[in-house]
Design an enzyme around this catalytic site. Structure first.
Site, PDB file in Angstrom:
ATOM      1  N   LYS A  96       0.878  -1.166   0.000  1.00  0.00           N
ATOM      2  CA  LYS A  96       0.000   0.000   0.000  1.00  0.00           C
ATOM      3  C   LYS A  96       0.915   1.215   0.000  1.00  0.00           C
ATOM      4  CE  LYS A  96      -3.225   2.748   2.653  1.00  0.00           C
ATOM      5  NZ  LYS A  96      -3.750   3.028   4.013  1.00  0.00           N
ATOM      6  N   GLY A 157      -8.071   9.281   9.754  1.00  0.00           N
ATOM      7  CA  GLY A 157      -8.428   9.406  11.152  1.00  0.00           C
ATOM      8  C   GLY A 157      -9.467  10.449  11.475  1.00  0.00           C
ATOM      9  N   ALA A 184      -9.505   5.535   4.328  1.00  0.00           N
ATOM     10  CA  ALA A 184      -9.286   6.712   5.181  1.00  0.00           C
ATOM     11  C   ALA A 184     -10.539   7.562   5.351  1.00  0.00           C
ATOM     12  CB  ALA A 184      -8.156   7.594   4.664  1.00  0.00           C
ATOM     13  N   GLY A 185     -10.742   8.024   6.573  1.00  0.00           N
ATOM     14  CA  GLY A 185     -11.800   8.975   6.884  1.00  0.00           C
ATOM     15  C   GLY A 185     -13.130   8.366   7.264  1.00  0.00           C
ATOM     16  N   ASN A 206      -9.384   1.581   9.931  1.00  0.00           N
ATOM     17  CA  ASN A 206      -8.456   1.388  11.038  1.00  0.00           C
ATOM     18  C   ASN A 206      -8.939   2.134  12.283  1.00  0.00           C
ATOM     19  OD1 ASN A 206      -4.805   1.415  11.389  1.00  0.00           O
ATOM     20  ND2 ASN A 206      -6.376   0.989  12.867  1.00  0.00           N
ATOM     21  N   THR A 207      -8.816   3.452  12.276  1.00  0.00           N
ATOM     22  CA  THR A 207      -9.092   4.242  13.474  1.00  0.00           C
ATOM     23  C   THR A 207     -10.504   4.035  13.999  1.00  0.00           C
ATOM     24  OG1 THR A 207      -7.572   5.928  12.633  1.00  0.00           O
ATOM     25  CG2 THR A 207      -8.974   6.552  14.461  1.00  0.00           C
TER      26      THR A 207
END
Length: 256
Positions: A96, A157, A184-185, A206-207
């Site tokens: 990635k 995040g 992301a986001g 993830n986050t």
């Protein structure tokens, strides 16, 4: 199931491995999610240290394909070097590719990203570029040899969801046959479902999972949302309208 560089994944949900409260919670979240891929940063892995070795052993016990990333890199040269190190550590040619260009939003540097992608493809890597929803940048990455694209939903995040629906729809429409992952986001499962309803092939979280009060339960919620979003896309949703349309026929109603 969509193929990613010829590989069929067991799930359309990809899960990051950073920021979890403990290794046990991470393992539980990955299993509850039924994740098709886990992403690991070489910096997070701390190659060569005892802590890094223990973390890598934990990831291996999960039995889930690993997608190393070049998180934290700000130049093409740094990203290429990190990718080569990751290939040695993790034993995979998947990478990635992240090249950050702006510190506040962590927005990808599309110019450096294309340069790094071209070098890595020539070196035998299968590149998953983390990018903006830029159509011209997407074309350049595909010409460089990338077979997968990973546009952001919002800054890493941030939990804001899909900031630019027009851009994401346009990207999906322009390259209908290219596997794409929204990365992301994403903050809540409904964001993931929305990405899948747009026709994207997978999402990377993830986050939103790692920082939840119950990461394992949140991982399961995301798995269900991804499945529901994909089913809705395949079922061909109705088009939105500006005016109301009665669901009950008015023909044959009594006139008073």
């Amino acid at each position: 199931m969509t193929l990613f560089y010829g590989t069929e994944l067991s799930s359309r949900l990809m899960l990051g491995t950073a920021q979890y409260p403990s290794p046990e919670i991470l393992m539980d979240a990955v299993r509850r999610a039924g994740a098709g891929v886990v992403t690991v940063s070489l910096r997070r892995e701390a190659a060569g240290s005892r802590a890094g070795h223990a973390f890598w052993e934990l990831i291996r016990t999960l039995g889930v394909p690993v997608l190393p990333n070049t998180a934290g890199c700000h130049t093409a040269r740094e990203a290429v070097t990190t990718a080569h190190m990751a290939r040695e550590v993790f034993g995979t040619d998947w990478i990635k590719l992240e090249v950050i260009g702006e510190s506040d939003t962590l927005q990808p540097d599309m110019f450096a990203l294309v340069d790094a992608a071209r070098i890595l493809v020539e070196d035998g890597f299968k590149v998953f570029p983390y990018m903006t929803e830029d159509l011209v940048g997407a074309e350049r990455l595909l010409r460089a040899g990338c077979e997968v694209l990973m546009p952001w939903g919002a800054p890493i995040g941030s939990g804001k969801g899909l900031n630019n629906l027009f851009g994401l729809r346009a990207l999906r429409a322009h390259f209908p046959d290219v596997p794409m992952v929204v990365d992301a986001g994403i903050g809540v499962p409904s964001h993931a479902a929305q990405a899948m309803e747009l026709g994207y092939d997978a999402v990377l979280i993830n986050t939103a999972v790692a920082k939840a009060g119950d990461p394992a339960e949140m991982a399961r919620a995301f798995a269900m949302a991804v499945e529901a979003g994909r089913m809705a896309y395949v079922a061909d949703p109705m088009e939105m309208r500006d005016m109301a349309v009665p669901s009950t026929p008015v023909i044959g109603q009594a006139v008073l």
